[in-house]
Design an enzyme around this catalytic site. Structure first.
Site, PDB file in Angstrom:
ATOM      1  N   HIS A 139       0.763  -1.381   0.233  1.00 58.36           N
ATOM      2  CA  HIS A 139      -0.252  -0.047  -0.018  1.00 58.36           C
ATOM      3  C   HIS A 139       0.907   1.777   0.069  1.00 58.36           C
ATOM      4  O   HIS A 139       1.706   1.123   0.611  1.00 58.36           O
ATOM      5  CB  HIS A 139      -0.203  -0.326   1.414  1.00 58.36           C
ATOM      6  CG  HIS A 139      -1.818   0.969   1.444  1.00 58.36           C
ATOM      7  ND1 HIS A 139      -1.259   2.581   2.444  1.00 58.36           N
ATOM      8  CD2 HIS A 139      -3.236   0.864   1.758  1.00 58.36           C
ATOM      9  CE1 HIS A 139      -2.520   2.769   1.778  1.00 58.36           C
ATOM     10  NE2 HIS A 139      -3.574   2.159   1.877  1.00 58.36           N
TER      11      HIS A 139
ATOM     12  N   LYS B 248     -10.263  -1.034  10.677  1.00 59.45           N
ATOM     13  CA  LYS B 248     -10.808  -1.440   9.525  1.00 59.45           C
ATOM     14  C   LYS B 248     -11.102  -2.793  11.128  1.00 59.45           C
ATOM     15  O   LYS B 248     -11.185  -3.623  10.344  1.00 59.45           O
ATOM     16  CB  LYS B 248      -9.333  -1.329   8.965  1.00 59.45           C
ATOM     17  CG  LYS B 248      -8.590  -1.179   7.877  1.00 59.45           C
ATOM     18  CD  LYS B 248      -7.821  -1.554   7.171  1.00 59.45           C
ATOM     19  CE  LYS B 248      -7.204  -0.381   6.578  1.00 59.45           C
ATOM     20  NZ  LYS B 248      -7.951   0.668   5.632  1.00 59.45           N
TER      21      LYS B 248
ATOM     22  N   GLN C  63      -4.418  -5.242   7.592  1.00 61.60           N
ATOM     23  CA  GLN C  63      -5.382  -5.899   6.744  1.00 61.60           C
ATOM     24  C   GLN C  63      -5.534  -7.068   7.452  1.00 61.60           C
ATOM     25  O   GLN C  63      -6.106  -8.329   6.577  1.00 61.60           O
ATOM     26  CB  GLN C  63      -5.275  -6.209   4.915  1.00 61.60           C
ATOM     27  CG  GLN C  63      -4.982  -4.534   4.225  1.00 61.60           C
ATOM     28  CD  GLN C  63      -6.672  -3.769   3.757  1.00 61.60           C
ATOM     29  OE1 GLN C  63      -7.986  -4.729   4.442  1.00 61.60           O
ATOM     30  NE2 GLN C  63      -6.760  -2.988   4.096  1.00 61.60           N
TER      31      GLN C  63
ATOM     32  N   CYS D  86      -4.525   1.855  -3.822  1.00 60.84           N
ATOM     33  CA  CYS D  86      -3.540   3.250  -2.818  1.00 60.84           C
ATOM     34  C   CYS D  86      -2.253   2.357  -2.822  1.00 60.84           C
ATOM     35  O   CYS D  86      -1.501   1.807  -2.151  1.00 60.84           O
ATOM     36  CB  CYS D  86      -3.620   3.349  -1.419  1.00 60.84           C
ATOM     37  SG  CYS D  86      -4.770   4.769  -1.028  1.00 60.84           S
TER      38      CYS D  86
ATOM     39  N   ASP E  15       3.425  -3.826   8.380  1.00 63.71           N
ATOM     40  CA  ASP E  15       2.085  -3.410   7.967  1.00 63.71           C
ATOM     41  C   ASP E  15       1.349  -4.305   8.151  1.00 63.71           C
ATOM     42  O   ASP E  15       0.616  -5.122   7.644  1.00 63.71           O
ATOM     43  CB  ASP E  15       1.995  -3.328   6.569  1.00 63.71           C
ATOM     44  CG  ASP E  15       0.665  -2.581   6.442  1.00 63.71           C
ATOM     45  OD1 ASP E  15       0.117  -2.480   7.179  1.00 63.71           O
ATOM     46  OD2 ASP E  15       0.177  -1.553   4.791  1.00 63.71           O
TER      47      ASP E  15
END
Lengths: 412, 157
Positions: A123, A226, A203, A366, A200
């Site tokens: 991303h 999220k 997700q 993104c 990261d």
């Protein structure tokens, strides 16, 4: 008595509405998740009963607010299996967390000629901060390649990560291709070469059990919104010894130890990073979201989403003219499914699906370098969460068929 | 079914333009050119113009995008031919007002066939797709340099 997975949907009032005269089917969870009553109520309760600034008041409300605010640090630590609550830094989201690692750790540890290694999956928020750091320090930004189905190419990883590598930063789960990266293997490789491993978790944290110690990461960032917390709250976890060594980025109230006319000493981590009044209600909401997820159990969340993928992925692949990006084997694909319809731009597809009540994302997500790697300008993306059900997945499939029909036959 | 509402947006003329865009390509001796990107979706549009006697003598566009952005670009090229930069400025403003739901009374007269895109006003998420080409020609004509430049779409446009 444990609730059935199908019963949780009733906790989300927003899902009970029609959009364009059709029942809403919300499949844009990779962008942001909906909020259960428990989260909204926790925030309301905080504002109705406990609102005060934290850490600086002697009065009862200030004490209550501080206790709730700090108690969430323990919840987060347990949720991602961090060894210490003092390694949990509140941020406004994944982007801020990754930017802080790049700007604070990066600018004090990376020098000209060093390498920063990321992948084509990233991303922009796990790409642009490193690009900027490379530009500022004279370091070299390198990319780990992907296999044809979008999985991380481990041979390429072994080639790209070298003794010159200072930082390896990867997403744990792709926001486009649904692949989950073998962070533990990459972390071992990074550590062999003396590099640190940044992850990261935007997700992954909402969808399956995260264990920062088991994966042996050095930094791990994720967003609250999220995983059903409000927007504007997130977490950066870092190993104590690394956080201790990092200069704060925002100076001002709350983060100081002692201020004199010409010099200031700072608090210890995590508080030295939390300058200014924090997003206290956001933190309370994050705590409630973690409680909600923990009560369900992350293993059940993952299993539920996997069952939906097991239906949805083959069903999409069966529709002539549909291209699905990422692995076609449901076992290798998490609940983020990007696709295109032959001859149609994903924006047109998303507008048509919206008319059927189905909310999906369309665009570059993104991840422009990944779009280039896929050789597409953009994709449509359906992403699942624990409150989605088989009917939602079936409705998506039907709506895609209707969209195809509409544009193929020009029924106008 | 709910897809019937789509007919307000995807009129036959729009689908035809998107499928067979007019003036698609490049001009060798453009007097004005510009590349405009829509950062929301990553679409890129190139517009090139030959201005003679203060009128658009030739125009071309290229790029990839959705049905709305391609059709809008194609219609824009039809409508700006023979117009002065001043007239075009007025068309661009009128187009913007039309797709945001506030068309001036004589918008059909000013925009010609492109007024068929008025249905976009009911689809706010698609306004940027529709306006991309119009912003591009406006910025291209405002750009006096011969070199191709990259323009910017602002978030509020």
């Amino acid at each position: 008595m444990v609730k059935k997975m199908s019963e949780y949907r009733a906790d989300f009032p927003i899902l009970n509405q029609t959009v364009n005269d059709e029942p809403l089917v919300y499949l844009d969870n990779a962008a942001t998740a909906q909020k259960p009553r428990a989260v909204v109520q926790a925030i309301t309760n905080y504002y109705y009963h406990d609102n005060a600034n934290v850490h600086r008041g002697v009065h009862t409300l200030a004490e209550r607010a501080t206790q709730e605010f700090e108690a969430v640090r323990d919840k987060v630590a347990k949720f991602i299996n961090a060894p210490s609550r003092e390694e949990i830094v509140y941020t406004k989201g994944t982007t801020e967390g990754l930017n802080w690692v790049a700007a604070s750790y990066g600018s004090t540890h990376v020098k000209a000629g060093d390498e920063i290694v990321i992948s084509y999956l990233e991303h922009h928020s796990n790409l642009v901060p490193w690009q900027q750091l490379a530009k500022k320090t004279g370091a070299i930004l390198k990319y780990i390649d992907l296999l044809p189905d979008g999985e991380l190419d481990l041979t390429s990883a072994r080639r790209q990560i070298t003794d010159k590598t200072a930082i390896v930063s990867l997403t744990q789960a792709s926001n486009v291709l649904g692949v989950v990266n073998p962070i533990k293997k990459i972390a071992a490789l990074a550590h062999q070469h003396g590099a640190i491993m940044v992850v990261d978790g935007a997700q992954s944290t909402p969808h399956f059990k995260v264990d920062v110690q088991a994966m042996d990461a050095d930094f791990y960032a994720f967003s609250g919104h999220k995983l059903m917390a409000p927007t504007g709250i997130g977490v950066l976890w870092g190993k104590s010894e690394l956080l201790a060594d990092m200069p704060p980025l925002e100076f001002g109230g709350e983060m100081i130890d002692w201020v004199q006319l010409q010099k200031t000493t700072f608090k210890a981590a995590p508080w030295k990073f939390e300058g200014g009044t924090q997003n206290i209600a956001g933190v309370i909401g994050l705590g409630a979201a973690i409680d909600y997820l923990s009560a369900i159990g992350m293993d059940r969340v993952q299993k539920h989403e996997q069952q939906l993928v097991n239906y949805l992925l083959p069903a999409l692949l069966e529709i002539p003219g549909v291209t699905v990006y990422g692995p076609h084997d449901p076992a290798k694909h998490s609940g983020v499914i990007s696709f295109n319809l032959a001859g149609l731009h994903p924006h047109d597809v998303a507008t048509a699906l919206d008319m059927e009540g189905v909310a999906v994302r369309a665009g570059h997500h993104c991840a422009q370098p990944l779009m280039e790697w896929l050789k597409v300008a953009a994709t449509a993306r359906a992403s699942l969460y624990l409150y989605n059900n088989l009917a939602d997945a079936q409705k998506l499939v039907e709506a895609i068929k209707a969209t195809k029909e509409f544009f193929n036959h020009g029924t106008i | 079914m709910a897809l019937s509402k789509l007919e307000n947006l995807y009129r036959q003329m729009i689908l035809d333009h998107a499928m067979h865009p007019h003036h698609y390509g490049f001009l060798k001796a453009a007097s004005h050119k510009l590349e405009l990107r829509n950062p929301t979706c990553g679409d890129v549009l190139n517009v090139q113009v030959i201005l003679k006697n203060n009128k658009v003598a030739q125009v071309a566009f290229s790029g990839s995008g959705c049905t709305i952005s391609q059709a809008s670009a194609s219609m824009m090229t039809d409508e700006v031919l023979g117009k002065t930069p001043q007239q075009i400025e007025k068309m661009v403003t009128t187009f913007s007002k039309m797709v945001t739901g506030n068309p001036p009374q004589n918008y059909e007269e000013i925009l010609g066939d492109a007024s068929v895109l008025e249905g976009v006003a009911k689809f706010p998420a698609r306004i940027k797709c529709a306006t991309l080409a119009w912003k591009a020609i406006y910025q291209a004509l405002a750009n006096d340099q011969q070199e191709s430049t990259v323009g910017f779409m602002r978030h509020d446009q």
